[in-house]
Scaffold this motif. Structure first.
Motif, PDB file in Angstrom:
ATOM      1  N   LEU A  32       7.701   6.868 -17.514  1.00  0.00           N
ATOM      2  CA  LEU A  32       8.735   5.347 -18.824  1.00  0.00           C
ATOM      3  C   LEU A  32       7.556   4.618 -18.680  1.00  0.00           C
ATOM      4  CD1 LEU A  32      12.463   5.524 -17.173  1.00  0.00           C
ATOM      5  CD2 LEU A  32      10.731   6.787 -19.466  1.00  0.00           C
ATOM      6  N   PRO A  33       7.227   4.537 -19.972  1.00  0.00           N
ATOM      7  CA  PRO A  33       6.383   3.466 -20.156  1.00  0.00           C
ATOM      8  C   PRO A  33       7.450   2.456 -20.178  1.00  0.00           C
ATOM      9  CG  PRO A  33       7.439   3.843 -22.615  1.00  0.00           C
ATOM     10  CD  PRO A  33       7.763   5.128 -21.309  1.00  0.00           C
ATOM     11  N   PRO A  34       6.231   1.323 -19.828  1.00  0.00           N
ATOM     12  CA  PRO A  34       6.957  -0.323 -20.266  1.00  0.00           C
ATOM     13  C   PRO A  34       7.720  -0.512 -21.022  1.00  0.00           C
ATOM     14  CG  PRO A  34       4.354  -0.188 -20.685  1.00  0.00           C
ATOM     15  CD  PRO A  34       5.134   0.669 -20.547  1.00  0.00           C
ATOM     16  N   GLN A  66       7.108  -1.188 -24.327  1.00  0.00           N
ATOM     17  CA  GLN A  66       6.719   0.484 -25.603  1.00  0.00           C
ATOM     18  C   GLN A  66       7.442   1.413 -25.598  1.00  0.00           C
ATOM     19  OE1 GLN A  66       3.064   0.230 -27.087  1.00  0.00           O
ATOM     20  NE2 GLN A  66       4.005  -2.083 -27.440  1.00  0.00           N
TER      21      GLN A  66
END
Lengths: 100, 1089
Positions: A42-44, A47
């Motif tokens: 999972l991206p930040p 994002q």
């Protein structure tokens, strides 16, 4: 029959393919199947991208409203009455959801 | 009831849809990244060629795959967009060796008409934005900020509605796209737009060009210094920029793929639909384009993607044929080709049809597919398990053991094969004529059963019988020394290697001997509590002649013990639990990792990781191989050691990527095996099975074996006929003569062993073969091939005429014995109650096979059923007929014998566009539709009202992500009737991407267990790019999205076996069962394919 355009092939690393043995079984080895178990799939949070909710018409309508509101050099002081009355309406459009 | 289904991939997709090259895994590493629809493969370019690094499943069908370099980065990022409107940006973390998600999102719009020409995803070369064309009239922008972070996406109205291609132009101060589109008069043009990120709108671009080639379909943006774009048409190629316009005519061709060669964009590789590879050169002077030049390089597979790799090597990815690694030579070969094909990567896609046959009559199915298209069409024979290619065989009953021996310690080849029986030992040897004949080793005792034999150091041989250990010279073959156990203590089990002997006598006595020159020396003995059932001292340490560890299996306390040698100190022991004694133990090393294998009397196998220093056993795993006792032996193939487990279900145990794998051997029952590497039969195995001794070589050690038979034409339908031992196919051949393309359609007869074409029948002009069937009729036992055809006329929307042709096979030739004209395309043919059931356009029609007065036969129409849009797929069971309609899902018909009529019984009222149907059981029918979903419907016989009974209830839904062209009942693996797994009915499917999959109908208890496991796995195994497994498997079409139900993803479930120990434990704990139990149950399911 040579050709002036065939040849002079670009090279990133001259070693690449230099020891290629065709039909070497190891070249057809199936790679490891990747099954990530870490949390960085999972991206930040900032994002995770979504699309702007406003549709194009509303956006343009609002943008034009913005442009009209921008103080014009010719008449910086006196805004025409119609323009004044458009001001609150534009802010209503800003907060409203696009039509469903 | 087949309500609960388990879907698993037996053969992964091989259709290469995208590829790109860049520095993904490191700044100095060059990678080839390949997309195969739902998977990506990451390869590294090395001196030895392409090295496969990782196979990454993606929870979506990949629509776009692009590498790009964001500002300030030293390596490339990977952008992936899926057909279900998800996207992600992936990065390789070299330290953790993980794929990390940099960004992801959903770019779907609630309103919008999906584009007809596929989705387009492009990245600005200066990394200012990502552009997507997903819906007609809209261009979606995902902007980057100046730190390379993505920002909220927005739409821009795009006036052009029929877009063929969009690309970003290089070297523009504002991001600029070039759009290739078709107007409403079918003329094609290009236009440029600047993207104004501030105003979120387009600004008219610097140039446009009207009235291009009518076949223009592909844009290639040209990097600086030239800039501009190449427009690839069918008859011309145009270079276009603000300042220049150059065009060249080309030989008519449809270009589908291109690859840029030089960084400055001066040369491109173009691949067309006939598989020709061209080099397009931009001729320039002082950074100005002065012209174009095109040169034919040679022929490859029909390319869907071309990636220039390095040093004249090119990857050609193909959807219609095998993908290839090619080299561009500096000089053409004798045929004028610069292309040298160095590697081929087998592609089964598109699988248009297939059949399941048992050619070797071993009780195991093989799949024969119609694969590929156009010139790359082929038949592929796909077989699971490892085959033994028999070289020699003799009848020998009652074999109790076998060992091969050399005549000198450093001989390359084995000379003797020692075969032991209950009360004798026979010695076979290769004679000068390379025949196996009975021989003698004088020093051996041949009147009793041999327990063990081995080559020993100093040119000696060891034979162990119940009464003694004999040491014999392999040169003189005379007895040199003999060791006897204490009187009254006969030897029960024994083992040896080149310098050591370990044996056990009655009463749990373990005796250790060492082999010296001409002498057997008793070194040590130990008394154990119970009798010993099996032993092993296979050397897997540094010294290949001796072992420091011994493995011992015990009766009574049911344990395995590890002793150190020579002192016979107990290092470790493991109690197996249960009541089944260990029958065979083996110390072995796979890929450098030492293991202890322990086979039980009930067909189960345990494996442990073994610590060579401490003897410690860890990581116990249990699998079920068969139901009978197993004997374990090592053998080598291609310089790698594998283990053969002889039992009622012989299995080869091998290791790949440091994981143990089990592959079936395609033999029914093997009692003993030993490697036999003789000069006449190099690298062979001697196998004792069912009263025979067979010597044969073994296939490559892998799970699926594929043999492809290139046809040079496109096979579209296939069926097998047992009586004539032939296949019949419907195929079409494309002829390109000059500018005119033409097609010829054939029915061809092939030998089912050699696959040679024995006979061909040319269909009429415009006549397509649509269906094929092997059947016989009531009161005529001859087998016939029936072929259904359609006359496809250019001016007709639907065929209005077709034929049913009935062929007999006589002298391996197709003989037309009857033909019947039909009023439409014969989409399907089925044998039905001794008659022929045909699906003809919107009608189901039943034909009788009638005898005329003159003794000839004809098809006579009996009855029919109207009411379909197009009845494309038909399956029957008893009197029931299941029809898959073009757009009206599944309906159920019944044939009424008395009335001689076919009536509709029930239907599914959903509007599914079908691609395949199958009957799972009396009540449950399986369908596949064109949005890549699977579903099951149930007949409701108990419904209270007619309305309820007339409705097929949807009971299962699942997004497969693959386009299924055919279901067939059958199995790829040998089924054991007495095992649990043998009871599970399976259906095989074949898809456009070359996937062969299995749908297994599980018992409810097993399904519920696996469903729970799947739910837990979803929490542990994350979707790459943050994509959700649950969403991916949800049923999805234009009208609805629904959670998957009554289908399980076997690929996810079986990936449990790839997890690390702690993750397995985490899951097992959440499920309240032991890891061993989960593993065993999952391993069992892997044996379905």
């Amino acid at each position: 029959m040579g050709s002036w355009s065939v040849g002079n092939w670009p090279s990133f690393d001259p070693h690449n393919f230099s020891q290629l043995r065709p039909n070497d079984p190891s070249s057809k080895k199936t790679p490891i199947t990747y099954h990530p178990t870490h949390d960085r799939t999972l991206p930040p949070p900032d994002q995770i991208i979504s699309s702007e909710a406003k549709n194009i018409l509303l956006r343009q309508f609002y943008q034009r409203g913005d442009e009209k509101l921008r103080p014009k050099r010719a008449a910086p002081e006196n805004l025409a009455p119609e323009q004044e009355c458009k001001h609150p309406r534009a802010s209503v459009a800003l907060s409203s959801e696009p039509p469903k | 009831m087949s309500t609960y289904n388990y879907v698993v991939t037996a053969h992964k997709p091989t259709n290469v849809t995208h590829s790109c090259v860049g520095n993904f895994t490191g700044p100095q590493e060059l990678n080839l990244i390949i997309a195969k629809c739902t998977r990506i493969e990451i390869h590294l370019l090395t001196a030895h060629g392409l090295q496969p690094l990782l196979d990454v499943p993606i929870y979506g069908r990949i629509a776009t795959l692009e590498l790009f370099r964001s500002h300030g980065e030293t390596q490339d990022l990977l952008f992936i967009a899926t057909e279900r409107y998800k996207f992600c940006v992936l990065q390789w973390d070299a330290d953790a060796k993980e794929v990390v998600t940099r960004a992801m999102g959903d770019v779907s719009d609630r309103i919008g008409r999906p584009t007809d020409n596929g989705q387009i995803g492009i990245i600005d070369p200066d990394c200012r934005l990502i552009g997507l064309h997903l819906y007609d009239g809209l261009f979606k922008v995902i902007p980057f900020d100046n730190k390379g972070q993505l920002k909220e996406a927005f739409n821009i109205r795009l006036e052009e509605l029929q877009v063929l291609d969009i690309k970003f132009l290089y070297g523009c101060s504002k991001p600029t796209i070039v759009v290739l589109y078709q107007d409403n008069k079918d003329a094609r043009h290009v236009k440029t737009y600047e993207v104004s990120l501030k105003d979120k709108d387009f600004v008219e671009g610097p140039w446009s060009q009207n009235n291009l080639d009518n076949g223009a379909e592909l844009l290639i943006p040209v990097p600086p210094p030239f800039g501009g774009v190449l427009i690839i048409g069918e008859e011309t190629i145009v270079y276009c920029s603000a300042s220049a316009f150059k065009a060249i005519p080309i030989r008519p061709s449809i270009t589908r793929a291109y690859g840029r060669v030089d960084a400055d964009g001066s040369r491109y590789l173009l691949g067309d639909l006939s598989g020709l590879l061209h080099l397009l050169v931009i001729v320039h002077e002082k950074e100005k384009v002065t012209g174009l030049k095109i040169e034919l390089l040679g022929e490859t597979s029909i390319a869907s993607t071309i990636s220039y790799l390095d040093n004249a090597f090119v990857y050609v990815g193909s959807s219609y044929g095998d993908s290839q690694l090619i080299k561009l030579n500096l000089q053409p070969d004798s045929k004028g080709s610069y292309v040298e094909v160095l590697e081929r990567y087998v592609n089964l896609g598109p699988i248009v049809d297939f059949c399941v046959v048992d050619l070797e009559r071993q009780g195991q199915g093989q799949v024969v597919t119609c694969s590929g298209a156009y010139k790359d069409g082929s038949l592929c024979i796909v077989r699971n398990g490892i085959g033994i290619n028999e070289q020699a065989s003799v009848e020998l009953q009652g074999i109790k053991g076998m060992w091969s021996l050399r005549s000198a310690t450093d001989d390359l080849y084995d000379t003797f094969l020692v075969v032991s029986f209950i009360n004798e030992t026979r010695i076979l040897a290769m004679n000068v004529e390379d025949e196996l004949e009975e021989s003698e080793i004088e020093g051996f005792c041949s009147q009793v059963q041999t327990l063990f034999c081995h080559d020993a150091v100093y040119n000696q041989l060891v034979q162990i019988t119940s009464s003694s250990v004999r040491l014999v010279s392999s040169e003189s073959r005379e007895l040199k020394n003999e060791w006897f156990p204490r009187p009254g203590f006969s030897i029960n089990v024994a083992t040896a290697n080149a310098s050591q002997v370990l044996l056990a006598t009655r009463g749990g006595n373990l005796v250790y001997l060492e082999i010296e020159n001409g002498k057997l020396v008793e070194i040590n003995h130990a008394e154990l509590k119970y009798d010993i059932s099996c032993l092993d001292i296979n050397p897997i340490g540094e010294n290949s002649n001796r072992s420091n560890l011994a493995a011992v299996g015990m009766w009574t306390d049911i344990s395995v013990k590890i002793f150190s040698l020579p002192d016979l100190t107990l290092k470790t022991e493991d109690h197996l639990g249960g009541e089944i004694i260990p029958r065979s133990v083996l110390l072995c090393a796979f890929e450098g990792i030492p293991y202890l294998l322990c086979a039980l009397g009930d067909g189960h196998l345990l494996n442990y990781l073994l610590d060579m220093e401490t003897g410690e056993l860890t990581d116990r795993k249990k699998v079920s191989l068969g139901t009978q006792p197993i004997t374990l032996r090592t053998f080598s193939s291609k310089n790698t050691t594998h283990v053969f487990a002889a039992s009622d279900r012989p299995t080869v145990i091998y290791s790949s990527n440091k994981k143990l794998l089990y592959s079936n051997v395609n033999l029914k029952e093997v009692s003993h095996m030993c490697p036999f590497n003789s000069a006449a039969f190099p690298d062979s195995l001697a196998i004792a099975k069912e009263g025979d001794l067979t010597i044969g070589t073994i296939d490559d050690i892998q799970k699926l074996h594929i043999r492809s038979i290139p046809l040079g034409e496109h096979a579209r339908r296939i069926c097998h006929q047992e009586t004539s031992r032939t296949f019949a196919i419907c195929s079409l051949k494309y002829n390109q003569s000059g500018t005119e393309d033409s097609e010829m359609h054939f029915v061809r007869l092939l030998d089912d062993q050699t696959f040679d074409v024995k006979s061909s029948y040319a269909l009429d002009q415009f006549e397509y073969g649509c269906s094929i069937l092997s059947c016989s009729f009531s009161d005529d036992n001859n087998a016939y091939y029936c072929v259904g055809t359609a006359y496809v006329m250019p001016e007709e929307n639907e065929p209005s005429k077709g034929r049913i042709l009935v062929f007999a096979v006589e002298d391996r030739k197709l003989q037309l014995v009857a033909e019947k004209e039909t009023k439409g395309a014969v989409y399907s043919l089925n044998a039905f109650n001794g008659k022929l059931l045909a699906a003809i356009n919107q009608k189901i029609q039943l034909y009788k096979w009638m005898l005329r007065e003159d003794g000839t036969r004809e098809l006579q129409s009996e009855c029919g059923h109207h009411g379909h849009i197009l009845a494309l797929y038909v399956q029957t069971r008893g009197d029931f007929i299941v029809v898959g309609d073009l757009m009206k899902s599944i309906s159920l018909l019944i044939y009424k014998h008395e009335e001689g009529a076919i009536e509709e019984r029930a239907r599914d009222y959903n509007a599914n566009w079908m691609s395949a149907v199958e009957i799972l059981d009396d009540d449950i029918y399986l369908g596949a539709e064109n949005n890549f979903n699977l579903f099951t419907v149930r007949k409701n016989s108990e419904g209270a009202t007619d309305e309820e009974r007339g409705r097929l209830e949807v009971v299962g839904e699942y997004h497969l992500g693959e386009f299924v062209n055919r279901f067939r009942h059958g199995s790829l693996v040998m089924r054991l009737p007495d095992s649990d797994i043998g009871q599970i009915p399976t259906v095989i499917f074949g898809t456009v991407n070359g996937v062969i999959g299995v749908i297994a109908s599980l018992p409810q208890e097993q399904y519920l267990f696996m469903e729970k496991l799947q739910a837990n796995l979803r929490k542990v195994i994350k979707g790459v790019g943050g994509l959700s497994h649950e969403q991916w498997r949800s049923f999805y079409n234009e009208k609805k999205t629904a959670d998957s139900r009554n289908f399980l993803d076997g690929d996810l479930i079986e990936s449990f076996l790839d997890l690390k120990k702690n993750r397995m434990e985490e899951i097992a704990k959440a499920m309240n069962v032991s890891v061993e139990e989960v593993m065993k149950r999952v391993e069992e399911l892997t044996r379905l394919h």
